[in-house]
Motif scaffolding. Structure first.
Motif, PDB file in Angstrom:
ATOM      1  N   LEU A 289      19.190 -26.288  -6.713  1.00  0.00           N
ATOM      2  CA  LEU A 289      17.723 -26.603  -6.014  1.00  0.00           C
ATOM      3  C   LEU A 289      17.271 -28.077  -6.466  1.00  0.00           C
ATOM      4  CD1 LEU A 289      16.330 -22.931  -5.872  1.00  0.00           C
ATOM      5  CD2 LEU A 289      17.543 -24.002  -4.055  1.00  0.00           C
TER       6      LEU A 289
ATOM      7  N   ASN B   5      10.750 -30.197  -4.395  1.00  0.00           N
ATOM      8  CA  ASN B   5      10.018 -31.009  -3.219  1.00  0.00           C
ATOM      9  C   ASN B   5       8.852 -31.579  -3.773  1.00  0.00           C
ATOM     10  OD1 ASN B   5      11.958 -29.885  -1.243  1.00  0.00           O
ATOM     11  ND2 ASN B   5      10.886 -28.015  -1.349  1.00  0.00           N
TER      12      ASN B   5
ATOM     13  N   ARG C  82      14.506 -27.163  -2.626  1.00  0.00           N
ATOM     14  CA  ARG C  82      15.354 -27.196  -1.438  1.00  0.00           C
ATOM     15  C   ARG C  82      16.967 -27.115  -2.186  1.00  0.00           C
ATOM     16  NH1 ARG C  82      13.362 -32.249  -2.104  1.00  0.00           N
ATOM     17  NH2 ARG C  82      14.869 -33.898  -2.437  1.00  0.00           N
ATOM     18  N   TRP C  83      17.774 -27.004  -1.065  1.00  0.00           N
ATOM     19  CA  TRP C  83      19.130 -26.847  -1.581  1.00  0.00           C
ATOM     20  C   TRP C  83      19.732 -28.360  -2.047  1.00  0.00           C
ATOM     21  CZ3 TRP C  83      20.989 -22.341  -2.483  1.00  0.00           C
ATOM     22  CH2 TRP C  83      20.682 -21.505  -1.553  1.00  0.00           C
TER      23      TRP C  83
ATOM     24  N   GLN D 237      11.486 -21.189   0.247  1.00  0.00           N
ATOM     25  CA  GLN D 237      12.682 -21.032   0.100  1.00  0.00           C
ATOM     26  C   GLN D 237      13.307 -19.569   0.255  1.00  0.00           C
ATOM     27  OE1 GLN D 237      14.716 -23.567  -0.307  1.00  0.00           O
ATOM     28  NE2 GLN D 237      16.982 -22.729  -0.754  1.00  0.00           N
TER      29      GLN D 237
END
Length: 523
Positions: A447, A450, A321-322, A247
């Motif tokens: 966020l 993952n 992740r976003w 990221q």
């Protein structure tokens, strides 16, 4: 065009040229063209191996191509490659002039062996920190293989073309007239997409590797720190990463990494990889894990490439992740007006109306930056007040073309089938449904870890974070975790680095105890 300091540095670089470089310009009568010609004249004045011709016949103007007598090179910049792309221009000059690239010979051979005609077009913005990786990779391919053509296009200089092709995020890559990819892509990833046999060979090579003593999954700050600390213990260490840097690669400005007053995400990612490579660490890039299981004394990590890696201990540092809004229309209009990187994609919305979703520091900073580019920015926050630092809030409220809407629940992204036309929200105070007409939406709401592939394997929180103890140990024996994918509080780079070091030391301690004599274990 170039200041004295940059000229001095560039002159030193150009001394490395081993063959002539001819810059063939295709100018026009615009101010941007005058800037381009001033830049090219500055460059030519720094080396007797560089010359400029104005005989170009390119349709895109202003533009210029780089070539060398006796070489079949098709490499073009359309617009002005300044900002983050100035480095791409310098590298293109050096490589066109015969300076060898800092790429493994195996990759060089793979590029040269490509068969077929590949015409790439990359749309970039000068403020995009993700674009140079793509531009530099494709430029190198164009230098090494005459069947590869590449044009790097500054989207802000070719607005009509950007609108006709509906390019709403950068980098956007076209191959032979069709969309090839969007977002950051490195050289190896591009090659894997066009040279399909390479993926099968790589998977077979990975499957044949001996078991690691520590296998790190993920190459962000936590993974890099874990790899360094493990390798320094002299044990066999490997890193399998979907993209090294994680990221951090999408972070524009970093000002809170202790001892480093200011840096940018891609620079930090490169520094992390360089540091890891100082040690005997097996880095396996473009590898995404999809499963982990114990087989006797070893852990087996299955990769999406089809390979399986073996290890005595595993450190999970898969990052985050976003977070997406999850509302209707978001998926349909992703990269068609819905985006997650204001620094990269902001210039594509020059003079247009946009919204930012999220009232934390990231959201407010994004709105402030965008206000200097777009005609109007609306910040939408679910809570009854903004959560950003007060100094940022004051700055945003002082801007004449910025509006703040709180207590607003985003309910839908509207579009005409090809691009965003508006955003719908519910006023949480009155219950009214309202629509804001606009052309772009920037999502900045945090966020998500993952860890989808770890459900049922290790204990996770309802939010998907890996539950770890003070040593980074998970619920699965021999498996540790670190960084933004875990329950560790405060998702910060410096915190992730510390957690990565802790997990590596814990893994090493686990290995020592696992191989200790029975009497020592009892003690």
């Amino acid at each position: 065009m170039l200041d004295a300091n940059i000229k001095s540095q560039l002159k030193t670089y150009l001394e490395r040229l081993t063959r002539p470089v001819v810059i063939v310009a295709s100018p026009n009568d615009t101010p941007k063209s005058a800037e381009m010609m001033a830049l090219l004249d500055d460059i030519a004045g720094l080396s007797d191996k560089v010359s400029v011709e104005t005989t170009g016949t390119a349709e895109r103007r202003p533009s210029f191509a780089l070539t060398s007598p006796g070489q079949d090179i098709h490499l073009t910049f359309a617009g002005l490659p300044m900002g983050h792309e100035f480095t791409s221009l310098v590298l293109a000059l050096l490589q066109t002039g015969g300076y060898p690239p800092k790429v493994e010979q195996e990759i060089v051979n793979q590029i040269r062996d490509l068969q077929g005609d590949f015409t790439f077009e990359t749309y970039f913005s000068q403020s995009c920190q993700n674009c140079p990786d793509v531009v530099q990779a494709l430029n190198l391919m164009a230098v090494l293989n005459p069947g590869v053509r590449h044009v790097a296009i500054d989207g802000s200089d070719f607005q009509s073309e950007v609108e006709a092709r509906q390019v709403m995020s950068v980098p956007t890559i076209y191959l032979n007239g069709k969309v090839f990819g969007q977002g950051r892509m490195g050289l190896e990833e591009i090659l894997s997409k066009i040279d399909t046999s390479a993926g099968e060979k790589e998977a077979a090579k990975l499957a044949a590797k001996e078991a690691f003593e520590v296998l790190v999954i993920g190459g962000g700050p936590a993974g890099a720190a874990a790899a360094v600390y493990a390798a320094r213990k002299g044990i066999r260490t490997g890193v399998a990463a979907e993209r090294f840097g994680g990221q951090v690669l999408d972070t524009m400005s970093i000002e809170n990494l202790i001892s480093v007053p200011h840096t940018e995400g891609p620079k930090l990612a490169q520094a992390l990889e360089t540091h890891v490579k100082e040690y005997d660490v097996d880095i396996m890039n473009l590898q995404k894990a999809k499963g982990i299981a114990r087989n006797g004394d070893l852990l087996e990590v299955a990769l999406e490439s089809g390979a399986t890696l073996k290890a005595r201990t595993v450190i999970l540092s898969t990052g985050a992740r976003w977070r997406q809004t999850g509302v209707p229309g978001e998926d349909q209009y992703r990269n068609k007006g819905v985006t997650y990187c204001p620094h990269c994609d902001g210039p594509l919305f020059k003079g247009k109306r946009v919204a930012v979703i999220g009232g934390g520091n990231s959201g407010v900073e994004a709105a402030i930056d965008l206000a200097g580019i777009v005609s109007h920015v609306t910040l939408i926050e679910f809570d009854g007040k903004l959560r950003a630092d007060e100094v940022l809030q004051r700055k945003l409220r002082s801007l004449p073309n910025a509006e703040i809407i709180t207590s607003a629940q985003t309910t839908e992204v509207k579009g005409d089938g090809s691009k965003v036309t508006g955003i719908v929200y519910k006023d949480r105070t009155s219950g009214d449904i309202r629509e804001v007409p606009l052309e772009g939406i920037f999502v900045q709401i945090g966020l998500l870890p993952n860890t989808d592939w770890l459900k049922g394997v290790v204990d996770l929180t309802p939010r998907g974070e890996i539950i770890v103890d003070a040593h980074g140990a998970t619920s699965m024996e021999g498996v540790f975790a670190a960084g933004d994918c875990t329950t560790a509080p405060y998702k910060q780079i410096v915190v992730a680095m510390g957690a990565g070091a802790t997990s590596a030391l814990a893994a090493f301690d686990y290995l020592i105890r696992a191989t200790a004599p029975a009497a020592e274990k009892a003690a």
